[in-house]
Motif scaffolding. Structure first.
Motif, PDB file in Angstrom:
ATOM      1  N   ASP A 119      20.305  37.251  15.171  1.00  0.00           N
ATOM      2  CA  ASP A 119      21.180  38.399  15.437  1.00  0.00           C
ATOM      3  C   ASP A 119      20.758  38.960  16.794  1.00  0.00           C
ATOM      4  O   ASP A 119      19.563  39.114  17.060  1.00  0.00           O
ATOM      5  CB  ASP A 119      20.996  39.478  14.366  1.00  0.00           C
ATOM      6  N   LEU A 120      21.723  39.238  17.631  1.00  0.00           N
ATOM      7  CA  LEU A 120      21.407  39.737  18.972  1.00  0.00           C
ATOM      8  C   LEU A 120      21.832  41.182  19.105  1.00  0.00           C
ATOM      9  O   LEU A 120      22.981  41.528  18.802  1.00  0.00           O
ATOM     10  CB  LEU A 120      22.133  38.901  20.035  1.00  0.00           C
ATOM     11  N   ILE A 121      20.894  42.007  19.560  1.00  0.00           N
ATOM     12  CA  ILE A 121      21.270  43.393  19.838  1.00  0.00           C
ATOM     13  C   ILE A 121      21.003  43.659  21.317  1.00  0.00           C
ATOM     14  O   ILE A 121      19.905  43.439  21.818  1.00  0.00           O
ATOM     15  CB  ILE A 121      20.538  44.391  18.906  1.00  0.00           C
ATOM     16  N   GLY A 147      23.884  34.687  15.435  1.00  0.00           N
ATOM     17  CA  GLY A 147      24.235  35.550  14.295  1.00  0.00           C
ATOM     18  C   GLY A 147      25.085  36.716  14.770  1.00  0.00           C
ATOM     19  O   GLY A 147      25.989  36.558  15.597  1.00  0.00           O
ATOM     20  N   LYS A 148      24.784  37.920  14.272  1.00  0.00           N
ATOM     21  CA  LYS A 148      25.514  39.112  14.704  1.00  0.00           C
ATOM     22  C   LYS A 148      25.341  39.344  16.195  1.00  0.00           C
ATOM     23  O   LYS A 148      24.291  39.033  16.757  1.00  0.00           O
ATOM     24  CB  LYS A 148      24.924  40.350  14.013  1.00  0.00           C
ATOM     25  N   VAL A 149      26.364  39.927  16.805  1.00  0.00           N
ATOM     26  CA  VAL A 149      26.224  40.367  18.201  1.00  0.00           C
ATOM     27  C   VAL A 149      26.551  41.858  18.249  1.00  0.00           C
ATOM     28  O   VAL A 149      27.691  42.265  17.956  1.00  0.00           O
ATOM     29  CB  VAL A 149      27.159  39.577  19.147  1.00  0.00           C
ATOM     30  N   ILE A 150      25.530  42.647  18.569  1.00  0.00           N
ATOM     31  CA  ILE A 150      25.701  44.104  18.646  1.00  0.00           C
ATOM     32  C   ILE A 150      25.426  44.541  20.078  1.00  0.00           C
ATOM     33  O   ILE A 150      24.382  44.199  20.639  1.00  0.00           O
ATOM     34  CB  ILE A 150      24.724  44.822  17.688  1.00  0.00           C
ATOM     35  N   ILE A 151      26.353  45.257  20.654  1.00  0.00           N
ATOM     36  CA  ILE A 151      26.184  45.706  22.041  1.00  0.00           C
ATOM     37  C   ILE A 151      26.188  47.234  22.085  1.00  0.00           C
ATOM     38  O   ILE A 151      27.179  47.870  21.696  1.00  0.00           O
ATOM     39  CB  ILE A 151      27.315  45.162  22.951  1.00  0.00           C
ATOM     40  N   LEU A 152      25.067  47.802  22.542  1.00  0.00           N
ATOM     41  CA  LEU A 152      24.988  49.249  22.757  1.00  0.00           C
ATOM     42  C   LEU A 152      24.959  49.461  24.272  1.00  0.00           C
ATOM     43  O   LEU A 152      24.128  48.876  24.964  1.00  0.00           O
ATOM     44  CB  LEU A 152      23.708  49.825  22.151  1.00  0.00           C
ATOM     45  N   TYR A 206      18.707  43.153  10.697  1.00  0.00           N
ATOM     46  CA  TYR A 206      17.680  42.513   9.891  1.00  0.00           C
ATOM     47  C   TYR A 206      16.572  42.168  10.888  1.00  0.00           C
ATOM     48  O   TYR A 206      16.621  41.167  11.600  1.00  0.00           O
ATOM     49  CB  TYR A 206      18.246  41.263   9.224  1.00  0.00           C
ATOM     50  N   ALA A 207      15.593  43.062  10.989  1.00  0.00           N
ATOM     51  CA  ALA A 207      14.665  43.077  12.122  1.00  0.00           C
ATOM     52  C   ALA A 207      14.002  41.724  12.390  1.00  0.00           C
ATOM     53  O   ALA A 207      13.937  41.274  13.521  1.00  0.00           O
ATOM     54  CB  ALA A 207      13.600  44.147  11.901  1.00  0.00           C
ATOM     55  N   ARG A 208      13.535  41.063  11.349  1.00  0.00           N
ATOM     56  CA  ARG A 208      12.752  39.855  11.613  1.00  0.00           C
ATOM     57  C   ARG A 208      13.596  38.708  12.137  1.00  0.00           C
ATOM     58  O   ARG A 208      13.070  37.738  12.670  1.00  0.00           O
ATOM     59  CB  ARG A 208      11.978  39.443  10.366  1.00  0.00           C
ATOM     60  N   ASN A 209      14.926  38.815  11.986  1.00  0.00           N
ATOM     61  CA  ASN A 209      15.785  37.771  12.544  1.00  0.00           C
ATOM     62  C   ASN A 209      16.548  38.270  13.775  1.00  0.00           C
ATOM     63  O   ASN A 209      17.548  37.708  14.171  1.00  0.00           O
ATOM     64  CB  ASN A 209      16.782  37.280  11.480  1.00  0.00           C
ATOM     65  N   THR A 210      16.050  39.355  14.360  1.00  0.00           N
ATOM     66  CA  THR A 210      16.779  39.968  15.473  1.00  0.00           C
ATOM     67  C   THR A 210      16.081  39.739  16.808  1.00  0.00           C
ATOM     68  O   THR A 210      14.863  39.849  16.907  1.00  0.00           O
ATOM     69  CB  THR A 210      16.933  41.490  15.237  1.00  0.00           C
ATOM     70  N   VAL A 211      16.882  39.422  17.808  1.00  0.00           N
ATOM     71  CA  VAL A 211      16.406  39.410  19.181  1.00  0.00           C
ATOM     72  C   VAL A 211      17.088  40.565  19.900  1.00  0.00           C
ATOM     73  O   VAL A 211      18.306  40.723  19.797  1.00  0.00           O
ATOM     74  CB  VAL A 211      16.747  38.080  19.894  1.00  0.00           C
ATOM     75  N   ALA A 212      16.283  41.387  20.580  1.00  0.00           N
ATOM     76  CA  ALA A 212      16.858  42.503  21.326  1.00  0.00           C
ATOM     77  C   ALA A 212      16.749  42.204  22.816  1.00  0.00           C
ATOM     78  O   ALA A 212      15.710  41.747  23.291  1.00  0.00           O
ATOM     79  CB  ALA A 212      16.115  43.795  21.003  1.00  0.00           C
ATOM     80  N   ILE A 213      17.836  42.449  23.521  1.00  0.00           N
ATOM     81  CA  ILE A 213      17.833  42.258  24.970  1.00  0.00           C
ATOM     82  C   ILE A 213      18.184  43.596  25.577  1.00  0.00           C
ATOM     83  O   ILE A 213      19.285  44.121  25.345  1.00  0.00           O
ATOM     84  CB  ILE A 213      18.854  41.183  25.373  1.00  0.00           C
ATOM     85  N   THR A 214      17.222  44.174  26.277  1.00  0.00           N
ATOM     86  CA  THR A 214      17.466  45.517  26.793  1.00  0.00           C
ATOM     87  C   THR A 214      17.382  45.505  28.310  1.00  0.00           C
ATOM     88  O   THR A 214      16.434  45.009  28.897  1.00  0.00           O
ATOM     89  CB  THR A 214      16.532  46.559  26.133  1.00  0.00           C
TER      90      THR A 214
END
Lengths: 282, 353
Positions: A119-121, A147-152, A206-214
């Protein structure tokens, strides 16, 4: 097929290739997107997260992140440039058909293969959308691999939001979750108001399957980091891209050094795990 | 292979021969100081020099160097590569160690063709140091008091003659310009060995920790109060980096001619102790205080370069200590860091002369 990169090992790594401006789009009064073509069918062949050294001859050179995704660079590539200094000031006066210099691509890209299935945030502030867009569009063009793609995404005012046409496109997609915020609203804005961290309450990961790109200004990183770590996103899964002064792009001129690391060649992408011991990196 | 011996009386003739083919750069006396400069006749050279204001890096990486020229009307762009055959004569061993680091940096990854081309056309004739340059030098502590590789020829002053060690085929060819370099006799070996063993005790150890400990010392000293104290003293003049033989950081600027259509891209020396070194467009400064800049400088000298290239980042020449207006110097800095960590015994003095 020649690659721009091959030019670096020919006569001099400092001699740019002369690229032609094929199109210019103003996004805001301060930011423009320059679409560039290389001569003789030469290819940039970049990966998301890399940058080029961009020259205006007679004025100077500066590192600029590549905003187009590799998946959408058919004979041209795009740079989103803020009018912030000497070189970019002159660049903003230029017209289609004008010639600029390009060297690169430089830097360690985001490790996209490590993001597969995650999942990408994306937590993006201001001009950070320029490099982020390269990753986002690459992901959307290979949507099934992630997985999920979340864009903030946060900007100072609604008028400062970049790539609004693409924001609308992403917002329409059912497989993308887009949340916008502004520091100061304007008339007609019915979205969120506040710093980017106020958006985190809207998202479930789902934190353990999440990659965050900031990607954003240095001041934003600390606060986003607290949110991400608070949600339990692993330190090695939190990725940044750093801005520094750069004059060579290849780890020699010294300007971009963070402790022992060279932002230009060891980065500009870094995971939090890699830099958390390095005071002043963030 | 053994060494050769040349009477000093034959030395000027040899330099004359070099001048036929090469640009010769060596130590010259200018008023009461020395500098590496182009030599027009053998008499210009002074191999008895103490230290030079600027290190010989300026021959390989000039202060102001054209990288390329451009002409916007014709669209022509050309790299400026300097291949002038040069003999760099009389390089002290500390500076030779520094050149080895510069070589490693500019050859690493994407090689810097400008440096490499110049380097390939420079013959290094180094000179054995027989007594300390200045009170500020600490080459013995940094392990740079001697050298076994990296030169084309290496000279040792034997009084009335020079012992000449041949380090490369190019060096051998340079030596063949003279007929006065003879194979060493047993007596010459004896004289050379005596000279080398006599010199050693003349140099003091000045660091209280071993160089192999410097990286670890710095690693635990990032938060030392000393950086704040140095930051308060430092004037931010950048002299320490300018005179340093292992500093190579540079800026790149464009210079335009009167037509406004043609010009050059120029590389010039820069220094991490200068206030604007880490400023990005928009004005943010990633090392905004003298304290941070001095700390970064010393970490490069004592830790980062050693870890990246396996070579010392400070060669102990003492130039920065001579140049600093407020007496910030590596010996006091490293020793003070070491004292503030744990009391160190003066182990060098117990084990070695």
């Amino acid at each position: 097929m020649t690659l721009l990169k091959d030019k670096i090992v020919s006569s001099s790594l400092y001699v740019p290739v002369q690229a032609t401006i094929r199109d210019i789009r103003a996004l805001t009064p301060l930011e423009k997107v320059f679409s560039l073509t290389l001569p003789d069918g030469m290819l940039l062949n970049h990966e998301p997260g890399q940058f080029v050294e961009l020259s205006v001859f007679g004025v100077g050179e500066a590192p600029i992140s590549i905003t187009s995704s590799p998946s959408r660079s058919n004979g041209f590539f795009e740079l989103c440039v803020r009018n912030a200094g000497d070189m970019t000031g002159v660049l903003h006066q230029m017209k289609p058909g004008d010639v600029v210099g390009v060297r690169g691509p430089f830097g360690r890209p985001f490790p996209m293969n490590r993001f597969l299935g995650k999942d990408l945030i994306f937590a993006i502030g201001g001009l950070g959308l320029a490099p982020a867009r390269s990753v986002i569009n690459q992901v959307l063009d290979e949507r099934g691999k992630y997985g999920k793609v979340i864009i903030l995404y946060g900007a100072r005012t609604p008028g400062d939001l970049l790539f609004t046409d693409e924001l609308e496109e992403w917002d329409r997609r059912s497989d993308v979750e887009l949340h916008l915020t502004v520091d100061r609203p304007a008339e007609g804005w019915d979205g969120n108001v506040g710093v980017i961290t106020t958006l985190f309450s809207h998202v479930q990961v789902y934190a353990r399957n999440t990659v965050a790109i900031t990607l954003g200004p240095p001041v934003m990183y600390r606060f986003v980091l607290m949110e991400l770590l608070g949600k339990g996103v692993p330190e090695g899964n939190i990725w940044f891209s750093f801005e520094r002064r750069m004059k060579c792009g290849v780890g020699k001129c010294g300007h971009c050094q963070i402790h022992h690391l060279y932002t230009c060649k060891d980065g500009p992408t870094f995971s939090f795990a890699e830099i958390k011991h390095l005071e002043g990196a963030l | 292979m053994g060494f050769r011996v040349m009477p000093k009386s034959a030395f000027p003739g040899w330099v004359e021969q070099m001048l036929q083919t090469y640009r010769v750069v060596g130590p010259r006396k200018i008023r009461d100081r020395y500098m590496f400069d182009e030599v027009n006749s053998p008499g210009d050279l002074d191999l008895t020099y103490s230290t030079t204001v600027l290190p010989p890096k300026k021959v390989l990486l000039p202060q102001h160097e054209e990288l390329l020229s451009f002409d916007l009307e014709s669209g022509k762009m050309e790299a400026a590569i300097d291949t002038q055959p040069t003999v760099l004569l009389g390089v002290h061993t500390c500076d030779l160690h520094a050149i080895r680091l510069l070589d490693a940096v500019f050859e690493d990854g994407y090689a810097d063709q400008h440096y490499i081309a110049r380097r390939q056309n420079v013959l290094l004739v180094s000179l054995e140091c027989l007594s300390p340059c200045t009170e500020k030098s600490f080459c013995k502590s940094m392990g740079t008091l001697s050298v076994t590789e990296g030169y084309d020829l290496h000279l040792t002053d034997l009084g009335d003659s020079y012992a000449i060690d041949i380090g490369s085929e190019r060096g051998q060819a340079l030596l063949e310009l003279t007929e006065n370099a003879q194979p060493a006799t047993d007596a010459d070996y004896s004289r050379l060995n005596q000279t080398l063993s006599d010199k050693w005790p003349r140099f003091p150890y000045r660091l209280e920790s071993d160089i192999t400990e410097l990286a670890n010392l710095l690693a635990v000293s990032y938060d030392s109060d000393l950086w704040e104290e140095l930051g308060e003293k430092c004037l931010g003049c950048g002299s320490c980096t300018i005179v340093c033989p292992t500093c190579y950081c540079f800026n790149v600027i464009d210079e335009v001619d009167f037509s406004l259509n043609a010009g050059s891209r120029i590389r010039q020396w820069d220094g991490c102790t200068l206030s604007q070194f880490a400023v990005v467009a928009g004005g943010h400064n990633f090392r905004s205080t003298n304290q941070e800049r001095q700390r970064h400088r010393f970490f490069r000298k004592g830790k980062y370069q050693m870890e990246a290239y396996g070579l010392v980042g400070c060669v102990g020449c003492g130039r920065c200590a001579e140049a600093c207006l407020v007496d910030i110097n590596p010996v006091d800095t490293f020793n003070e860091l070491s004292r503030r960590r744990i009391p160190m015994t003066r182990r060098h003095k117990e084990v070695l002369p």
